[in-house]
Design a protein around this motif. Structure first.
Motif, PDB file in Angstrom:
ATOM      1  N   UNK A  22       0.838  -1.204   0.000  1.00 41.97           N
ATOM      2  CA  UNK A  22       0.000   0.000   0.000  1.00 41.97           C
ATOM      3  C   UNK A  22       0.872   1.253   0.000  1.00 41.97           C
TER       4      UNK A  22
ATOM      5  N   UNK B 230      -6.012   7.703 -10.833  1.00 40.75           N
ATOM      6  CA  UNK B 230      -5.031   7.892  -9.761  1.00 40.75           C
ATOM      7  C   UNK B 230      -5.706   7.809  -8.398  1.00 40.75           C
ATOM      8  N   UNK B 231      -6.799   8.553  -8.279  1.00 41.01           N
ATOM      9  CA  UNK B 231      -7.477   8.625  -6.982  1.00 41.01           C
ATOM     10  C   UNK B 231      -8.077   7.279  -6.593  1.00 41.01           C
TER      11      UNK B 231
ATOM     12  N   UNK C 129      -0.676  17.896  -8.484  1.00 46.54           N
ATOM     13  CA  UNK C 129      -1.233  18.793  -7.477  1.00 46.54           C
ATOM     14  C   UNK C 129      -2.638  18.407  -7.069  1.00 46.54           C
ATOM     15  N   UNK C 130      -3.524  19.383  -7.072  1.00 43.71           N
ATOM     16  CA  UNK C 130      -4.894  19.134  -6.650  1.00 43.71           C
ATOM     17  C   UNK C 130      -5.696  18.443  -7.758  1.00 43.71           C
TER      18      UNK C 130
ATOM     19  N   UNK D 122      -9.699   5.516   2.542  1.00 42.32           N
ATOM     20  CA  UNK D 122      -9.472   4.124   2.155  1.00 42.32           C
ATOM     21  C   UNK D 122      -8.947   3.314   3.332  1.00 42.32           C
ATOM     22  N   UNK D 123      -8.025   3.896   4.066  1.00 43.67           N
ATOM     23  CA  UNK D 123      -7.445   3.208   5.234  1.00 43.67           C
ATOM     24  C   UNK D 123      -8.533   2.851   6.248  1.00 43.67           C
TER      25      UNK D 123
ATOM     26  N   UNK E 229      -6.854   4.362  -7.468  1.00 49.85           N
ATOM     27  CA  UNK E 229      -5.731   3.531  -7.026  1.00 49.85           C
ATOM     28  C   UNK E 229      -5.269   3.928  -5.623  1.00 49.85           C
ATOM     29  N   UNK E 230      -5.286   5.228  -5.333  1.00 52.38           N
ATOM     30  CA  UNK E 230      -4.878   5.684  -4.003  1.00 52.38           C
ATOM     31  C   UNK E 230      -5.902   5.235  -2.951  1.00 52.38           C
ATOM     32  N   UNK E 231      -7.181   5.227  -3.335  1.00 50.71           N
ATOM     33  CA  UNK E 231      -8.212   4.705  -2.426  1.00 50.71           C
ATOM     34  C   UNK E 231      -7.966   3.221  -2.134  1.00 50.71           C
TER      35      UNK E 231
ATOM     36  N   UNK F  88     -10.933   0.234   4.653  1.00 52.39           N
ATOM     37  CA  UNK F  88     -10.311  -1.089   4.543  1.00 52.39           C
ATOM     38  C   UNK F  88     -10.265  -1.797   5.886  1.00 52.39           C
TER      39      UNK F  88
ATOM     40  N   UNK G 126      -5.953  15.691  -9.799  1.00 52.88           N
ATOM     41  CA  UNK G 126      -5.518  14.328 -10.086  1.00 52.88           C
ATOM     42  C   UNK G 126      -6.553  13.624 -10.934  1.00 52.88           C
TER      43      UNK G 126
ATOM     44  N   UNK H 220       4.495  13.377 -11.180  1.00 52.50           N
ATOM     45  CA  UNK H 220       3.780  13.474  -9.909  1.00 52.50           C
ATOM     46  C   UNK H 220       3.714  14.905  -9.404  1.00 52.50           C
TER      47      UNK H 220
ATOM     48  N   UNK I 171       2.376   6.950  -6.669  1.00 50.41           N
ATOM     49  CA  UNK I 171       1.350   7.818  -7.247  1.00 50.41           C
ATOM     50  C   UNK I 171       1.438   9.252  -6.731  1.00 50.41           C
TER      51      UNK I 171
ATOM     52  N   UNK J  19      -8.423  10.922   0.303  1.00 48.83           N
ATOM     53  CA  UNK J  19      -8.831   9.652  -0.306  1.00 48.83           C
ATOM     54  C   UNK J  19      -8.065   8.480   0.307  1.00 48.83           C
ATOM     55  N   UNK J  20      -6.757   8.659   0.485  1.00 47.31           N
ATOM     56  CA  UNK J  20      -5.921   7.593   1.052  1.00 47.31           C
ATOM     57  C   UNK J  20      -6.373   7.246   2.476  1.00 47.31           C
TER      58      UNK J  20
ATOM     59  N   UNK K  16      -5.062   1.711  -2.375  1.00 45.98           N
ATOM     60  CA  UNK K  16      -3.848   1.643  -1.544  1.00 45.98           C
ATOM     61  C   UNK K  16      -4.190   1.906  -0.083  1.00 45.98           C
ATOM     62  N   UNK K  17      -5.008   2.913   0.161  1.00 38.61           N
ATOM     63  CA  UNK K  17      -5.443   3.192   1.530  1.00 38.61           C
ATOM     64  C   UNK K  17      -6.180   2.001   2.118  1.00 38.61           C
ATOM     65  N   UNK K  18      -7.050   1.387   1.308  1.00 44.02           N
ATOM     66  CA  UNK K  18      -7.790   0.213   1.762  1.00 44.02           C
ATOM     67  C   UNK K  18      -6.866  -0.937   2.113  1.00 44.02           C
ATOM     68  N   UNK K  19      -5.834  -1.150   1.284  1.00 40.30           N
ATOM     69  CA  UNK K  19      -4.855  -2.211   1.568  1.00 40.30           C
ATOM     70  C   UNK K  19      -4.098  -1.905   2.860  1.00 40.30           C
TER      71      UNK K  19
ATOM     72  N   UNK L  27      -1.174  22.166  -0.704  1.00 34.75           N
ATOM     73  CA  UNK L  27      -1.869  22.252  -1.987  1.00 34.75           C
ATOM     74  C   UNK L  27      -2.619  20.973  -2.387  1.00 34.75           C
ATOM     75  N   UNK L  28      -2.012  19.809  -2.140  1.00 28.74           N
ATOM     76  CA  UNK L  28      -2.585  18.573  -2.691  1.00 28.74           C
ATOM     77  C   UNK L  28      -3.289  17.766  -1.595  1.00 28.74           C
TER      78      UNK L  28
END
Lengths: 140, 150
Positions: free
Chosen positions: A19, B14-15, B7-8, A57-58, B17-19, A61, B10, B3, A26, A53-54, B21-24, A46-47
């Protein structure tokens, strides 16, 4: 499903590493949880989108695993809530002062051989061990 | 797309996949038993009934991330910017921060990831710990700055 064993610890660890790898590639940033979360609290960051989202997800999950597997939902409360509040302050302050936590320093930094992360990890693990020892003495 | 350019803004894939990744990440914490503070404190309790689980978690995570980053660096082509592997100076800020974090971790059995993951079960410990952690972070970032990504 099976009961918890050290194999689950190893598999869970591999998932955390994977993960972090995906999120790191990314985002272009070391996806340490304290940094991802802490920077959300800085208005100038900024981002923010990928960070939100990450982290969602955490939480999702983990929630899914708690529902699907009894052993994952095991939660043995160890400390009164007052201690948890003080500990939360210290963990928040310390991780942003020291620029990383168990994931940013302990996993990503150690895995790439960054000397600052190796030093930080040795320090927070060592201090936490001493803290647990002292707590068990004074609370007897 | 690089990358640093995204910035903001995306792209949706991408988002997603990041979701994932967070889930994993959250699933990994839960499967590894790291959301149970007793197991974490069991690892830290080297003078008591020691629980080696956290060492296995770290071995799996460090091994996977380390192998993956090594492969991407050496054979991965040059698209995008990989996270830094550069070390910053080991200064007083790093040492003090790590030590203060260690006290909090030992007191609670929570580091930031497991604390957030336990929000997924609405556990009262997490509902108390996470806002306190946010306050601690804001104070540190206000006083000492949040500029360096690590």
């Amino acid at each position: 499903m099976d009961h918890y064993t050290l194999v689950h610890a190893l598999i869970g660890g591999c998932l955390i590493g994977l993960a972090s790898l995906i999120a790191g590639v990314l985002s272009g940033k070391i996806p340490g949880i304290s940094g991802v979360f802490g920077r959300l609290l800085v208005p100038a960051t900024p981002d923010k989108t990928w960070r939100v989202v990450f982290l969602l997800g955490l939480i999702g999950g983990a929630a899914l695993c708690f529902m699907l597997w009894e052993s994952a939902a095991l939660f043995r409360s160890m400390r009164p809530l007052g201690v948890m509040a003080v500990a939360g302050l210290l963990v928040g302050f310390g991780t942003r002062l020291g620029k990383g936590c168990t994931s940013g320093h302990g996993v990503c930094g150690v895995a790439t051989g960054a000397k600052d992360s190796i030093a930080a990890t040795l320090i927070f693990v060592g201090v936490a061990m001493v803290t647990v020892y002292i707590y068990s003495r004074v609370s007897l | 797309m690089k990358a640093e350019d995204v910035g903001a803004q995306r792209p949706l894939p991408h988002l997603i996949l990041i979701l994932i990744a967070g889930g994993l990440f959250g699933a990994g914490l839960a499967i590894a038993g790291m959301t149970d503070p007793a197991r974490v404190i069991g690892f830290l309790d080297v003078f008591g009934k020691w629980d080696p689980a956290l060492a296995f978690v770290m071995a799996g995570a460090v091994g996977t991330y380390g192998t993956g980053m090594f492969a991407l660096r050496h054979f991965g082509g040059a698209s995008g910017k990989l996270p830094t592997t550069r070390s910053e100076p080991i200064d007083r800020r790093l040492v003090m921060g790590a030590a203060i974090f260690g006290v909090g971790w030992g007191l609670s059995g929570f580091c930031p990831g497991p604390a957030l993951a336990n929000l997924g079960a609405f556990r009262i410990e997490a509902l108390v710990f996470v806002p306190a952690m946010a306050v601690g972070m804001v104070v540190a970032q206000q006083v000492f700055g949040a500029d360096t990504e690590k």
